[in-house]
Motif scaffolding. Sequence first.
Motif, PDB file in Angstrom:
ATOM      1  N   GLU A 170       0.312   5.670  -0.944  1.00 35.35           N
ATOM      2  CA  GLU A 170      -0.733   6.667  -1.127  1.00 35.35           C
ATOM      3  C   GLU A 170      -1.163   6.737  -2.589  1.00 35.35           C
ATOM      4  OE1 GLU A 170      -1.632  11.380  -0.165  1.00 35.35           O
ATOM      5  OE2 GLU A 170       0.297  10.482   0.345  1.00 35.35           O
TER       6      GLU A 170
ATOM      7  N   ARG B 207       0.824  -1.206   0.000  1.00 37.51           N
ATOM      8  CA  ARG B 207       0.000   0.000   0.000  1.00 37.51           C
ATOM      9  C   ARG B 207       0.860   1.258   0.000  1.00 37.51           C
ATOM     10  NH1 ARG B 207      -3.991   1.146   4.067  1.00 37.51           N
ATOM     11  NH2 ARG B 207      -5.425   1.862   2.478  1.00 37.51           N
TER      12      ARG B 207
ATOM     13  N   LYS C 201      -9.633  -9.463   7.504  1.00 32.53           N
ATOM     14  CA  LYS C 201     -10.579  -8.353   7.654  1.00 32.53           C
ATOM     15  C   LYS C 201     -10.549  -7.792   9.076  1.00 32.53           C
ATOM     16  CE  LYS C 201     -13.895  -9.509   4.003  1.00 32.53           C
ATOM     17  NZ  LYS C 201     -15.277  -9.967   3.709  1.00 32.53           N
TER      18      LYS C 201
ATOM     19  N   GLU D 204      -9.000  -1.766   6.499  1.00 33.73           N
ATOM     20  CA  GLU D 204      -8.829  -0.801   5.416  1.00 33.73           C
ATOM     21  C   GLU D 204      -8.540  -1.462   4.067  1.00 33.73           C
ATOM     22  OE1 GLU D 204      -4.782  -0.737   7.651  1.00 33.73           O
ATOM     23  OE2 GLU D 204      -6.827  -1.471   7.923  1.00 33.73           O
TER      24      GLU D 204
ATOM     25  N   GLN E 283      -4.383   1.342  -5.107  1.00 31.12           N
ATOM     26  CA  GLN E 283      -5.429   0.463  -4.590  1.00 31.12           C
ATOM     27  C   GLN E 283      -4.941  -0.979  -4.641  1.00 31.12           C
ATOM     28  OE1 GLN E 283      -9.004   0.298  -6.900  1.00 31.12           O
ATOM     29  NE2 GLN E 283     -10.152  -0.867  -5.375  1.00 31.12           N
TER      30      GLN E 283
ATOM     31  N   TYR F  77      -6.903  -5.942   9.183  1.00 33.11           N
ATOM     32  CA  TYR F  77      -6.699  -4.818   8.263  1.00 33.11           C
ATOM     33  C   TYR F  77      -8.029  -4.425   7.613  1.00 33.11           C
ATOM     34  CZ  TYR F  77      -1.977  -6.761   8.721  1.00 33.11           C
ATOM     35  OH  TYR F  77      -0.789  -7.263   9.198  1.00 33.11           O
TER      36      TYR F  77
ATOM     37  N   GLU G   5      -9.226  -4.147   0.861  1.00 36.71           N
ATOM     38  CA  GLU G   5     -10.321  -4.786   0.130  1.00 36.71           C
ATOM     39  C   GLU G   5      -9.978  -6.262  -0.046  1.00 36.71           C
ATOM     40  OE1 GLU G   5     -12.433  -4.868  -4.299  1.00 36.71           O
ATOM     41  OE2 GLU G   5     -11.052  -3.236  -3.785  1.00 36.71           O
TER      42      GLU G   5
END
Length: 214
Positions: free
Chosen positions: A57, A55, A75, A80, A60, A78, A82
């Motif tokens: 900035e 990850r 989940k 945040e 995705q 983390y 997907e």
Amino acid sequence: MFDEVASAYDKTNDLLSLYQSRLWRRSLRNAVAPKNGERILDIAAGTGTSSMALRVEGAQVVAADFSRGMIAEGKKRYPELEFVFADAMKLPFKKSEFNAVTMSFGLRNVQDHKVALKEFHRVLMPGGRLVICEFSKVRGLLGRLYRWYLRNVLPIVARLLSKNPAAYSYLADSIEAWPDQDQLAKDIEAAGFERVSYRNLTFGIVAIHTGFRN
């Protein structure tokens, strides 16, 4: 099997690899080189530890896995990220959807890794990159010592550390049965990738393979 070891999976892997797994994760991130605005697919993401390392900035990261237990644990850790339930041989994504596809220590667990490689090629954009981090072959005397460790030491340590030692017996068997670096490079080329190369880590215990979609 992976559902049962999800909660302690990352910690056990760190201990069994003598914390080399953290070095391998950093090397993978450097090879992927995530950039702002990119969409990155991390397959066999497990609890998402490898995905979090990718990850940056504006990028995705989609964490995909075939173990619902791993996804549930991920989940919680983390929220945040997907997470997507996905079969590597039949990915639930459109053609040319990702700038980068990566997979760490999961390709040898796929029923037919050649089918999976073609799927990775399909979901990559033209110019997109594939980065595979996988256990590989150690040569010479060191290779014999490593195989002895896999057969004799790893199962004992796994019985002490893991709730499911059979999972780590499977790990040793799957590593020994896996193709060497050169053969995997050929399989990646056969799936349609260009500029395929690999780099050994920790004397070849692990290798990072890269390729590009034309």
